[in-house]
Design an enzyme around this catalytic site. Structure first.
Site, short mmCIF file in Angstrom:
data_model
loop_
_atom_site.label_atom_id
_atom_site.label_comp_id
_atom_site.label_asym_id
_atom_site.label_seq_id
_atom_site.Cartn_x
_atom_site.Cartn_y
_atom_site.Cartn_z
N ARG A 135 0.86 -1.18 0.00
CA ARG A 135 0.00 0.00 0.00
C ARG A 135 0.89 1.23 0.00
O ARG A 135 1.45 1.61 1.03
CB ARG A 135 -0.91 -0.02 1.23
CG ARG A 135 -1.61 1.31 1.49
CD ARG A 135 -2.63 1.22 2.60
NE ARG A 135 -2.15 0.71 3.87
CZ ARG A 135 -1.46 1.42 4.77
NH1 ARG A 135 -1.12 2.67 4.51
NH2 ARG A 135 -1.09 0.87 5.90
N HIS B 250 -3.54 4.23 4.74
CA HIS B 250 -4.59 3.22 4.90
C HIS B 250 -5.93 3.80 4.46
O HIS B 250 -6.67 3.19 3.70
CB HIS B 250 -4.65 2.79 6.36
CG HIS B 250 -5.82 1.88 6.67
ND1 HIS B 250 -5.87 0.59 6.22
CD2 HIS B 250 -6.95 2.10 7.38
CE1 HIS B 250 -7.01 0.04 6.62
NE2 HIS B 250 -7.67 0.93 7.33
N TYR C 15 4.52 5.66 11.10
CA TYR C 15 4.88 4.29 11.47
C TYR C 15 5.72 3.56 10.43
O TYR C 15 6.11 2.42 10.66
CB TYR C 15 3.61 3.47 11.77
CG TYR C 15 2.57 3.47 10.66
CD1 TYR C 15 2.68 2.62 9.55
CD2 TYR C 15 1.46 4.31 10.73
CE1 TYR C 15 1.72 2.61 8.56
CE2 TYR C 15 0.50 4.31 9.73
CZ TYR C 15 0.62 3.45 8.65
OH TYR C 15 -0.33 3.46 7.67
#
Length: 384
Positions: free
Chosen positions: A278, A282, A291
């Site tokens: 990805r 998200h 992160y």
């Protein structure tokens, strides 16, 4: 082609910071028919499933991926402009979705999550129909039986059970068709998915479980989801699993065709793990820079599924710049159509969220509705 595998992480690697851990991993074992540089490689097991793919068919696959990405980019922009409440981007996962979507037949039935915009494109769903739910003006926007493409599912993993039940029904009806259930690496840890695996195996259901492992379940890396490769989980339930290069549209097409053939032949379920990434957030409410490292994304950008197929087309076919230019213009036309369609949609009813919660009403909901109405009214008072 099979790439060398090393799925366990040594103690020295575990001691490293999470951002450097991914770089220390070795390449995973997976099915690949086209390298990131756009070089075709032979695979004795799966080449036979793409022998019908001509240069024109490759250009069609390329068009599908470009159009899906352009639609997705427009939706992200519309959300940033306040036209949509939320949007889950598919950026980077185009090959996994187009390859698997084009492997299905019209009479197959697809159960998506909320990110399968490329699969919806392949199933003939009007892209503008995907946006109403994210604007808050409807609960779906398309007839699921019109294209055998179920409505988007927000509850993580629940659609996998729905797909299994539907597949069990297909088998009882004796129909010559299959079912595809899409889910992500994070959903693979849900109990619903394990239950679906159990039922599908016991009842030999004609279902393909298609897991898009994009490496991150929001901010949770795959290494914290499982100690073995996800596709190996199928072994414990008694059916085969395979990991495919999810950025290789040709390999995804071949592997999904193989899995669907097994299902239609009465050989039961298959788990396909599309190993992809990805590249975006998200959803538009997420900030992936919190992160994951920029170096990780850069490494995956070098494996971009669209650039991979373009390199192959430019080097091995008679595809010229005119094709790419015309496609770019077509994509921009799609972007404008999507933009105009969303802006023509009504504004969502802010109070509708309180409807249909309870059949006969509820005191707490009534209280919350009144509080929210007062909050909304305060803005009008400030502007007076």
């Amino acid at each position: 082609m099979t790439v060398d595998s090393a799925d366990s992480t040594g103690a020295a690697q575990k001691a490293q910071p999470p951002r450097k851990r991914a770089a220390a991993k070795k390449k995973p074992e997976l099915v690949q028919l086209m390298t990131p540089e756009g070089k075709r490689v032979k695979n004795a097991a799966y080449d036979k499933y793409v022998t019908d793919i001509t240069d024109d068919a490759l250009r069609d696959l390329y068009r599908d991926m470009v159009m899906a990405r352009r639609f997705d980019a427009e939706a992200v922009t519309l959300q940033r402009q306040g036209e949509l409440g939320l949007w889950p981007s598919l950026l980077g996962q185009e090959a996994a979705q187009v390859g698997s979507g084009r492997a299905t037949r019209d009479d197959d039935y697809v159960f998506p999550t909320y990110r399968e915009h490329g699969v919806a494109w392949c199933r003939g769903v009007d892209p503008t129909k995907l946006l109403g739910m994210f604007r808050g003006v409807n609960n779906g926007g398309w007839d699921p039986n019109g294209n055998n493409f179920q409505l988007y599912t927000i509850v993580i993993g629940s659609q996998v059970l729905h797909a299994t039940g539907y597949a069990m029904g297909v088998a009882k009806d004796g129909a010559d068709s299959a079912v595809v259930a899409y889910f992500g690496d994070g959903a693979s840890s849900q109990g619903d998915v394990a239950e679906a695996f159990t039922f599908s195996a016991v009842y030999n259901a004609p279902v393909v479980f298609f897991c898009q492992n994009n490496q991150w379940a929001i901010s949770e890396p795959t290494e914290k989801q499982t100690r073995v490769p996800l596709y190996q989980r199928a072994q414990g339930f008694g059916f085969p699993g395979v990991r495919v290069d999810g950025n290789d549209v040709l390999a995804v097409l071949a592997v999904t065709r193989w899995a669907l053939e097994r299902a239609r032949n009465g050989e039961g379920p298959t788990l396909v793990e599309a190993f992809t990434y990805r590249m975006g957030a998200h959803t538009t409410s997420d900030d992936p820079t919190k992160y994951r490292a920029d170096e990780e994304r850069a490494a995956w950008e070098a494996k971009d599924p669209i650039l991979r197929l373009r390199s192959y087309l430019e080097a091995r076919t008679d595809t010229d710049e005119g094709f790419f230019a015309e496609l770019d213009a077509e994509a921009e036309t799609l972007g404008k159509r999507v933009r105009d369609a969303v802006r023509a949609m009504p504004d969502p009813d802010h109070m509708a969220i309180f409807e249909n919660v309870y059949a006969d009403g509820h005191a707490l909901v009534d209280e919350e509705r009144a509080q929210f109405a007062a909050y909304q009214a305060s803005f009008a008072e400030e502007g007076a």
